[in-house]
Design a protein around this motif. Sequence first.
Motif, PDB file in Angstrom:
ATOM      1  N   THR A  29     -46.279 -44.050 -20.050  1.00  0.00           N
ATOM      2  CA  THR A  29     -47.645 -43.542 -20.246  1.00  0.00           C
ATOM      3  C   THR A  29     -48.350 -43.396 -18.904  1.00  0.00           C
ATOM      4  OG1 THR A  29     -48.997 -45.563 -20.243  1.00  0.00           O
ATOM      5  CG2 THR A  29     -47.790 -45.088 -22.266  1.00  0.00           C
ATOM      6  N   HIS A  37     -51.078 -43.477 -28.036  1.00  0.00           N
ATOM      7  CA  HIS A  37     -50.241 -44.393 -27.245  1.00  0.00           C
ATOM      8  C   HIS A  37     -49.868 -45.629 -28.065  1.00  0.00           C
ATOM      9  CE1 HIS A  37     -52.721 -42.505 -23.855  1.00  0.00           C
ATOM     10  NE2 HIS A  37     -51.482 -42.219 -23.502  1.00  0.00           N
ATOM     11  N   LYS A 149     -46.699 -34.616 -29.205  1.00  0.00           N
ATOM     12  CA  LYS A 149     -47.860 -33.862 -28.748  1.00  0.00           C
ATOM     13  C   LYS A 149     -47.502 -33.084 -27.481  1.00  0.00           C
ATOM     14  CE  LYS A 149     -52.016 -33.837 -26.657  1.00  0.00           C
ATOM     15  NZ  LYS A 149     -52.337 -34.387 -25.376  1.00  0.00           N
ATOM     16  N   ASP A 150     -46.768 -33.722 -26.583  1.00  0.00           N
ATOM     17  CA  ASP A 150     -46.290 -33.040 -25.375  1.00  0.00           C
ATOM     18  C   ASP A 150     -44.893 -32.510 -25.689  1.00  0.00           C
ATOM     19  OD1 ASP A 150     -48.363 -33.941 -23.086  1.00  0.00           O
ATOM     20  OD2 ASP A 150     -48.097 -35.547 -24.533  1.00  0.00           O
ATOM     21  N   SER A 185     -56.058 -37.427 -27.104  1.00  0.00           N
ATOM     22  CA  SER A 185     -55.644 -37.204 -25.725  1.00  0.00           C
ATOM     23  C   SER A 185     -56.625 -37.921 -24.814  1.00  0.00           C
ATOM     24  CB  SER A 185     -55.667 -35.702 -25.408  1.00  0.00           C
ATOM     25  OG  SER A 185     -55.665 -35.500 -24.002  1.00  0.00           O
ATOM     26  N   SER A 186     -56.115 -38.449 -23.722  1.00  0.00           N
ATOM     27  CA  SER A 186     -57.019 -39.085 -22.749  1.00  0.00           C
ATOM     28  C   SER A 186     -58.015 -38.055 -22.231  1.00  0.00           C
ATOM     29  CB  SER A 186     -56.223 -39.655 -21.580  1.00  0.00           C
ATOM     30  OG  SER A 186     -55.196 -40.495 -22.061  1.00  0.00           O
ATOM     31  N   ARG A 187     -57.622 -36.776 -22.216  1.00  0.00           N
ATOM     32  CA  ARG A 187     -58.497 -35.731 -21.672  1.00  0.00           C
ATOM     33  C   ARG A 187     -59.620 -35.344 -22.635  1.00  0.00           C
ATOM     34  NH1 ARG A 187     -53.378 -33.803 -19.122  1.00  0.00           N
ATOM     35  NH2 ARG A 187     -53.678 -34.085 -16.876  1.00  0.00           N
ATOM     36  N   ASN A 188     -59.579 -35.814 -23.885  1.00  0.00           N
ATOM     37  CA  ASN A 188     -60.695 -35.522 -24.804  1.00  0.00           C
ATOM     38  C   ASN A 188     -61.996 -36.125 -24.272  1.00  0.00           C
ATOM     39  OD1 ASN A 188     -58.842 -34.273 -26.406  1.00  0.00           O
ATOM     40  ND2 ASN A 188     -58.757 -35.872 -27.972  1.00  0.00           N
ATOM     41  N   LEU A 273     -56.438 -28.689 -22.998  1.00  0.00           N
ATOM     42  CA  LEU A 273     -55.874 -29.418 -24.134  1.00  0.00           C
ATOM     43  C   LEU A 273     -54.656 -28.677 -24.661  1.00  0.00           C
ATOM     44  CD1 LEU A 273     -59.191 -30.264 -26.049  1.00  0.00           C
ATOM     45  CD2 LEU A 273     -58.054 -31.571 -24.232  1.00  0.00           C
ATOM     46  N   ASP A 275     -51.597 -28.567 -27.960  1.00  0.00           N
ATOM     47  CA  ASP A 275     -51.280 -28.988 -29.326  1.00  0.00           C
ATOM     48  C   ASP A 275     -50.101 -28.131 -29.788  1.00  0.00           C
ATOM     49  OD1 ASP A 275     -51.365 -30.239 -31.785  1.00  0.00           O
ATOM     50  OD2 ASP A 275     -53.476 -29.791 -32.180  1.00  0.00           O
TER      51      ASP A 275
END
Length: 280
Positions: A29, A37, A149-150, A185-188, A273, A275
Motif C-alpha cells: 500500500t 485497504h 480497483k487498480d 480511494s485516498s485521492r477522494n 480518479l 474505476d
Amino acid sequence: MELLTEIRVMQQVAHEPRAAGRTIALVPTMGFFHEGHLSLMRLGRARGDLLVVSLFVNPTQFGPGEDFKEYPRDLDRDLRLAAEVGVDLIFEPSVEAMYPPGFQTFVTVEEVTRGLCGAARPGHFRGVATVVAKLFHIVKPHVAIFGEKDYQQLVTIRRMVRDLNLDIEVVGHPIVREPDGLALSSRNLYLSPAERVSARSLSQALERAKALYRAGERQAAVLAAEARGVIEAQPHTRVDYVAVCDRETLEPLDEVKEGAVVALAVFVGRARLIDNCLLP
Ligand code: AMP
C-alpha cells in the motif's frame, strides 16, 4: 504489531516463518488507509500466518507534476487501523533506503502497460512493477493481495509474476465502494463537496455500460460513448479515458464477445480518479 523500516531486518524477519513452513501474506500500500485497504488486509489475515503490510509512497510511480508531495500521509492513524484488523507487521522503508544513490534497475512490463493509465502516465507502471518486485524480494511473501480497483496494476503484477517465474500467488480483491458507488480511494480526499457529488458519475457510467450490455449492446464504441456521456453530464469532470478492453491483454475491443473490462480515468477537480467493471 511490529513496525519495521530497515530492509535488511525485514528480510531476516521474513526468513524465519518461511523456514518454519508458515505462510507470509503481503498487502502493498501507499498508506492513508481506508476501508478498501482494510478489506485487503482482512483477506491477507485469512490467507497468511504472518500478515505484512507495506506502506511506501513510491516516488518512481509518480510523474513530474503529479501528487507525490501532497499525497496524504498519516502514519499514526494507519498503525492504529492496521493493528485493529490484526496486521502482524508494517514495513515502512524510507525513500533513500529503497532508492539509494546509483539505483538504476527497473522492471518493465511491456504490452499491458501501454494503454489506459500507462498511456496517460508514462513510467507509472515501470515504477509500480519495480517497487513491487523489490517488496517481493524484501518481504518474501507466498501470497500478495492487490485491489481490482487498480485493474491495470493487477494485470501488470500478474504478468510480471508469470514472466519472471516469481513463486508468489497474486490474489485480487473486489472494489470496495461508498454506499453511493464511488470507489474508495485516498485521492477522494482532494474532492470538494460539489466535486464529490460529480464523482458519483464514475460508477454510474459503469452501471450504464453494464445495463446496455445486459440489454444486448456489444459495440465497444457505443458502450464507451454512453458511459462517457454520463460523466460529461456532470460539472467538474474531465474524462481522461473510457475504454472497453480485453480483460487480460487490455487491448481495446471493437466488439465484446467473451467479456471485457470497462476502465475509466477521470479528473474530478484536481483528483484523478479511476474505476472499472467487468462485463458480463
Ligand atoms: P494504494 O495505497 O492506493 O496504492 O492501494 C493499495 C492497494 O489497495 C492496491 O492494491 C489497491 O488496488 C487497493 N485498493 C485501493 N482502493 C481500493 C478499493 N476501493 N477497493 C479495493 N482495493 C482497493
